[in-house]
Write a protein that holds these residues in place. Structure first.
Motif, short mmCIF file in Angstrom:
data_model
loop_
_atom_site.label_atom_id
_atom_site.label_comp_id
_atom_site.label_asym_id
_atom_site.label_seq_id
_atom_site.Cartn_x
_atom_site.Cartn_y
_atom_site.Cartn_z
N GLN A 159 0.87 -1.19 0.00
CA GLN A 159 0.00 0.00 0.00
C GLN A 159 0.90 1.22 0.00
OE1 GLN A 159 -3.47 0.23 0.59
NE2 GLN A 159 -4.00 -1.89 0.98
N ILE A 160 0.33 2.38 -0.32
CA ILE A 160 1.13 3.60 -0.29
C ILE A 160 1.47 3.90 1.17
CG2 ILE A 160 -0.57 5.47 0.02
CD1 ILE A 160 0.48 6.47 -2.76
N LEU B 242 1.12 15.38 -5.60
CA LEU B 242 0.61 14.32 -6.48
C LEU B 242 1.77 13.59 -7.17
CD1 LEU B 242 -2.54 16.00 -8.02
CD2 LEU B 242 -2.48 14.14 -6.37
N MET C 294 3.02 11.23 -4.72
CA MET C 294 2.08 10.11 -4.60
C MET C 294 2.27 9.16 -5.77
SD MET C 294 0.13 11.09 -2.02
CE MET C 294 -1.06 9.84 -2.07
N ALA C 295 2.38 9.72 -6.97
CA ALA C 295 2.51 8.88 -8.18
C ALA C 295 3.81 8.08 -8.12
CB ALA C 295 2.46 9.76 -9.42
N GLN D 210 3.44 5.41 -5.78
CA GLN D 210 2.49 4.43 -6.35
C GLN D 210 3.18 3.55 -7.38
OE1 GLN D 210 -0.23 4.01 -5.01
NE2 GLN D 210 -1.29 2.67 -6.42
N MET E 164 -2.46 2.81 -12.21
CA MET E 164 -2.58 3.88 -11.20
C MET E 164 -3.95 4.54 -11.25
SD MET E 164 0.99 5.62 -10.47
CE MET E 164 1.61 6.15 -12.03
N PHE E 165 -4.53 4.61 -12.44
CA PHE E 165 -5.91 5.12 -12.49
C PHE E 165 -6.82 4.14 -11.73
CE2 PHE E 165 -7.00 8.95 -14.56
CZ PHE E 165 -6.01 9.25 -15.48
N ARG F 281 -5.98 2.06 -9.34
CA ARG F 281 -5.70 2.10 -7.91
C ARG F 281 -6.27 3.37 -7.28
NH1 ARG F 281 -2.70 -1.10 -4.44
NH2 ARG F 281 -3.20 -0.39 -2.35
N SER F 282 -6.03 4.51 -7.91
CA SER F 282 -6.54 5.75 -7.31
C SER F 282 -8.06 5.78 -7.39
CB SER F 282 -5.93 6.99 -7.99
OG SER F 282 -6.07 6.93 -9.38
N VAL G 139 -9.22 3.92 -4.47
CA VAL G 139 -9.03 4.72 -3.26
C VAL G 139 -10.18 5.71 -3.14
CG1 VAL G 139 -7.58 6.53 -2.25
CG2 VAL G 139 -6.53 4.50 -3.26
N ARG H 219 -13.29 3.68 -2.35
CA ARG H 219 -13.27 2.82 -1.16
C ARG H 219 -14.05 3.52 -0.07
NH1 ARG H 219 -7.35 1.18 0.13
NH2 ARG H 219 -7.29 3.24 1.08
N ILE I 76 -4.04 20.38 -13.51
CA ILE I 76 -4.47 19.43 -14.55
C ILE I 76 -5.54 20.14 -15.38
CG2 ILE I 76 -5.74 17.27 -14.96
CD1 ILE I 76 -4.40 16.16 -12.46
N TYR J 260 -13.73 7.48 -12.10
CA TYR J 260 -13.74 7.19 -10.66
C TYR J 260 -15.16 6.83 -10.21
CZ TYR J 260 -8.98 8.99 -10.20
OH TYR J 260 -7.62 9.20 -10.30
N HIS K 71 -3.94 10.90 -20.60
CA HIS K 71 -2.83 11.13 -19.67
C HIS K 71 -1.58 11.59 -20.42
CE1 HIS K 71 0.39 10.34 -16.75
NE2 HIS K 71 -0.55 10.73 -15.90
N TRP L 22 1.70 19.50 -19.10
CA TRP L 22 2.49 19.84 -17.91
C TRP L 22 3.90 20.23 -18.30
CZ3 TRP L 22 0.28 15.00 -15.21
CH2 TRP L 22 -0.80 15.38 -14.40
C1 LIG Z 1 2.82 13.15 -11.57
C2 LIG Z 1 1.46 13.39 -10.95
C3 LIG Z 1 1.06 14.88 -10.98
C4 LIG Z 1 0.43 12.60 -11.71
O1 LIG Z 1 0.41 12.52 -13.05
N1 LIG Z 1 -0.65 11.79 -13.40
C5 LIG Z 1 -1.28 11.37 -12.28
C6 LIG Z 1 -2.44 10.55 -12.23
C7 LIG Z 1 -3.68 11.11 -11.91
CL1 LIG Z 1 -3.78 12.80 -11.60
C8 LIG Z 1 -4.84 10.33 -11.85
C9 LIG Z 1 -4.74 8.95 -12.08
C10 LIG Z 1 -3.50 8.37 -12.39
C11 LIG Z 1 -2.36 9.19 -12.45
CL2 LIG Z 1 -0.83 8.50 -12.81
C12 LIG Z 1 -0.60 11.89 -11.19
C13 LIG Z 1 -0.97 11.68 -9.77
O2 LIG Z 1 -0.99 10.25 -9.60
C14 LIG Z 1 -1.48 9.72 -8.44
C15 LIG Z 1 -2.01 10.48 -7.42
C16 LIG Z 1 -2.48 9.88 -6.23
C17 LIG Z 1 -2.41 8.49 -6.08
C18 LIG Z 1 -2.86 7.86 -4.85
C19 LIG Z 1 -3.43 8.62 -3.83
C20 LIG Z 1 -3.83 8.04 -2.62
C21 LIG Z 1 -3.67 6.68 -2.43
N2 LIG Z 1 -3.96 5.85 -1.36
C22 LIG Z 1 -3.59 4.60 -1.76
C23 LIG Z 1 -3.77 3.41 -0.90
O3 LIG Z 1 -3.44 2.30 -1.39
O4 LIG Z 1 -4.24 3.61 0.26
C24 LIG Z 1 -3.09 4.58 -3.04
C25 LIG Z 1 -3.11 5.91 -3.47
C26 LIG Z 1 -2.72 6.49 -4.67
C27 LIG Z 1 -1.90 7.73 -7.14
C28 LIG Z 1 -1.43 8.33 -8.31
#
Ligand SMILES: CC(C)c1onc(-c2c(Cl)cccc2Cl)c1COc1ccc(-c2ccc3[nH]c(C(=O)O)cc3c2)cc1
Length: 232
Positions: A24-25, A47, A50-51, A54, A88-89, A91-92, A95, A98, A117, A129, A207, A214
């Motif tokens: 998990q993160i 973010l 976070m990424a 992730q 990652m989409f 997974r987020s 989240v 959830r 964004i 989402y 993306h 960006w």
């Molecule tokens: C480089 C950054 C700005 C970025 O570029 N694209 C995306 C981007 C964006 Cl917005 C949207 C979707 C995908 C990407 Cl890949 C992002 C930000 O990516 C993430 C942001 C948050 C999370 C995230 C937040 C909370 C979390 N909790 C848990 C957990 O397991 O409890 C996992 C988790 C992940 C994951 C990716």
């Protein structure tokens, strides 16, 4: 017999779900999200952190998918690079949907909305989402769907797609049975889940445009993100 999850499939499912839950993160990184207000620049940095975290979680999860490490090494990299954004989409999205306390999801949503964004990506992103949330996936389905996304044979530069397809088919078979067991009242639940994978591909194209815009505004990424997304 056809529908029953056999012992081997149960072991496969357990391995994937354990890996999914184990990685998990880190709490402190996720907690940062809920701290007080930041500027769009600071939101973007958060973010990005976070990424990056992730992606590390994703690599660890992927290495635990039974059979993945027996694939050709370069194909392993090609699968990770090709699926990282989609995973990652997914997974987020989980989240967001959830049973996370609403104020947490609202803060996370707020942060994503205020991180530079471009608006035209916001709608498809939050529609996704919402559509994931409406599925009320159990964690086994989430974990296996993520593994299926990673094991997509037609990613760029994959040399032996048949080997990937064999692994993916095993996962698809387990998921199909799981959906019937977990959602007996919904005939087409499995088909709806796979429909999300198509939506993920569209988001992945959005993306790459997000990344380009960006970079135009001179946003910086971490070395790991640059490597996995072939930027800079
Ligand atoms: C480089 C950054 C700005 C970025 O570029 N694209 C995306 C981007 C964006 Cl917005 C949207 C979707 C995908 C990407 Cl890949 C992002 C930000 O990516 C993430 C942001 C948050 C999370 C995230 C937040 C909370 C979390 N909790 C848990 C957990 O397991 O409890 C996992 C988790 C992940 C994951 C990716």
């Amino acid at each position: 017999k056809k529908l029953e999850i056999n012992r081997e499939q149960r072991a496969l499912m357990k391995a994937i779900v354990d890996a999914y839950n184990r990685h998990q993160i880190p709490e402190d990184v996720a907690k940062k999200l809920l701290q007080d207000q930041y500027s769009p620049e600071e939101n973007f940095l958060l973010l990005t952190e976070m990424a990056t975290s992730q992606v590390q979680v994703l690599v660890e999860f992927t290495k635990n998918i039974p059979g993945f490490l027996s694939l050709d090494r370069e194909d392993q990299i090609a699968l990770l690079k090709g699926s990282a954004v989609e995973a990652m989409f997914l997974r987020s999205a989980q989240v967001f949907s959830r049973k996370m306390p609403t104020e947490h999801t609202d803060v996370l949503e707020e942060r994503v909305r205020k991180s530079g964004i471009p608006d035209e990506f916001m709608t498809p992103m939050f529609n996704f989402y919402k559509s994931i949330g409406e599925l009320h996936m159990v964690q086994e389905e989430q974990a296996i769907l993520t593994a299926i996304t990673i094991l997509t044979p037609d990613r760029p530069y994959v040399k032996d797609p048949q080997a990937v397809e064999r692994l993916q088919e095993t996962m698809l078979d387990v998921l199909r049975k799981l959906c019937v067991l977990q959602h007996p009242q919904e005939q087409q639940y499995f088909a709806r889940l796979l429909g999300r994978l198509t939506e993920l591909r569209t988001l992945s194209h959005y993306h790459s445009e997000m990344l380009a815009s960006w970079r135009m505004n001179d946003h910086k990424f971490t070395p790991l993100l640059c490597e996995i997304w072939d930027v800079q």
